[in-house]
Design an enzyme around this catalytic site. Structure first.
Site, mmCIF file in Angstrom:
data_model
loop_
_atom_site.group_PDB
_atom_site.id
_atom_site.type_symbol
_atom_site.label_atom_id
_atom_site.label_comp_id
_atom_site.label_asym_id
_atom_site.label_seq_id
_atom_site.Cartn_x
_atom_site.Cartn_y
_atom_site.Cartn_z
ATOM 1 N N LYS A 292 -4.590 1.866 -1.257
ATOM 2 C CA LYS A 292 -3.854 2.875 -0.491
ATOM 3 C C LYS A 292 -4.398 2.927 0.933
ATOM 4 C CE LYS A 292 -1.264 6.689 -0.097
ATOM 5 N NZ LYS A 292 0.195 6.678 -0.256
ATOM 6 N N CYS B 170 2.931 4.059 9.579
ATOM 7 C CA CYS B 170 3.275 5.190 8.723
ATOM 8 C C CYS B 170 4.170 6.177 9.469
ATOM 9 C CB CYS B 170 2.024 5.907 8.238
ATOM 10 S SG CYS B 170 2.405 7.285 7.122
ATOM 11 N N GLY C 270 2.630 11.434 3.390
ATOM 12 C CA GLY C 270 1.650 11.951 4.334
ATOM 13 C C GLY C 270 0.244 11.440 4.091
ATOM 14 N N LEU C 271 0.137 10.228 3.560
ATOM 15 C CA LEU C 271 -1.155 9.560 3.336
ATOM 16 C C LEU C 271 -2.131 10.354 2.467
ATOM 17 C CD1 LEU C 271 -1.923 7.993 6.847
ATOM 18 C CD2 LEU C 271 -1.113 6.823 4.798
ATOM 19 N N SER D 136 0.863 -1.174 0.000
ATOM 20 C CA SER D 136 0.000 0.000 0.000
ATOM 21 C C SER D 136 0.900 1.224 0.000
ATOM 22 C CB SER D 136 -0.902 -0.011 1.241
ATOM 23 O OG SER D 136 -1.722 1.124 1.268
ATOM 24 N N GLY E 11 9.149 -5.080 0.871
ATOM 25 C CA GLY E 11 10.325 -4.226 0.803
ATOM 26 C C GLY E 11 11.459 -4.814 -0.005
ATOM 27 N N LYS F 87 0.015 -4.055 9.665
ATOM 28 C CA LYS F 87 1.285 -3.669 9.050
ATOM 29 C C LYS F 87 2.169 -3.044 10.101
ATOM 30 C CE LYS F 87 3.272 -1.535 4.954
ATOM 31 N NZ LYS F 87 2.993 -0.799 3.702
#
Length: 280
Positions: free
Chosen positions: A53, A146, A87-88, A29, A272, A183
């Site tokens: 997302k 995040c 920043g989402l 995401s 990753g 996550k």
């Protein structure tokens, strides 16, 4: 180890969170998952899952531009690197669970998973309740990792708060409607792996994702003598080839620690630095 004859096709099918997928590789995401159109391209690919997302309760624009640099070369045998402080930016949860999104993205015959990253616990619970009741959504990813929201700490590093969030989420009236994964941020200190796994093992989650970006890296353009991204004074999350070995360590340690705490049933998904079958 099971060795297959060279003439046999490679088997990529797997399962996680109680659902079968035709391919074990799918998107994270991230920056290229914001719209239905972008997610449709993933649907058209060989990816096994479509992951949206990370959504907030309401739409937001994210951090100032420029905020994402990718295709940083790391050598012929390594996945390219990236740095971002997005920043989402997203269209809000209702966009990703809308009938338009669900109908389009489930038409590809692969699981469609929604990711949640609320700016508060109440926001996460509200989004969870909405998403859990939508037919066609295969599962929920709760993003506690995040690093790029100014003024907001990374939840996965605050173990007391992480436990409170998971307690509230897993006791939500609609929690059992769909598989839920968590996550995680990357951990670096051995006791952190044990603490995180001990907390995760208490709750009826289906899977965890290791890892999100490594936060607060600084890239400087030597010609312009300034940071390559604008937000947060130029600090952003490292991704791609920069994080593969850290991701591998987190995958292994979280898996081992979950088993030690009696939860080998929680699947662990790696994220990753995957650009090839060798990476995977």
């Amino acid at each position: 180890i099971f060795f297959r004859p060279s003439s046999s096709p490679v088997m990529l099918r797997t399962s996680f969170g109680g659902q079968e997928v035709a391919c074990c590789v799918y998107n994270a995401s991230g920056p290229r998952t914001n719209s239905i159109e972008a997610l449709a391209k993933i649907g058209e690919s060989a990816a096994g899952v479509i992951l949206a997302k990370s959504a907030t309760l309401k739409a937001q624009d994210g951090n100032p531009l420029p905020r994402f640099v990718n295709k940083i070369p790391l050598g012929d045998d390594a996945c390219q690197g990236s740095v971002n402080s997005e920043g989402l930016p997203n269209h809000g949860i209702d966009y990703y669970i809308s009938s338009e999104a669900v109908e389009k993205l489930t038409s590809y015959g692969k699981p469609y998973i929604v990711s949640l990253s609320g700016l508060s616990l109440d926001d996460n619970l509200e989004m969870l309740g909405r998403a859990m009741q939508v037919d066609g959504i295969a599962g929920i990813e709760l993003n506690l990792a995040c690093p790029n929201i100014p003024g907001k700490p990374t939840m996965a590093y605050d173990f007391e708060q992480m436990e409170k969030v998971l307690e509230a989420v897993t006791t939500h009236p609609h929690f059992s409607a769909k598989p839920l994964g968590v996550k995680l941020a990357p951990y670096f200190d051995m006791p952190f792996f044990d603490t995180a796994a001990k907390i995760l093992a208490k709750f009826k989650i289906s899977y965890v994702v290791c890892i999100n970006t490594i936060g607060n890296a600084l890239f400087v353009d030597p010609e312009k003598e300034c940071a390559v991204i604008a937000p947060k004074g130029g600090y952003g999350g490292l991704g791609g080839g920069y994080v593969k070995q850290t991701a591998l360590a987190n995958i292994r340690m979280i898996s081992l620690k979950l088993a030690e705490h009696g939860r080998p049933d929680i699947d662990v998904i790696g994220a990753g630095g995957v650009a090839s079958g060798t990476d995977a």
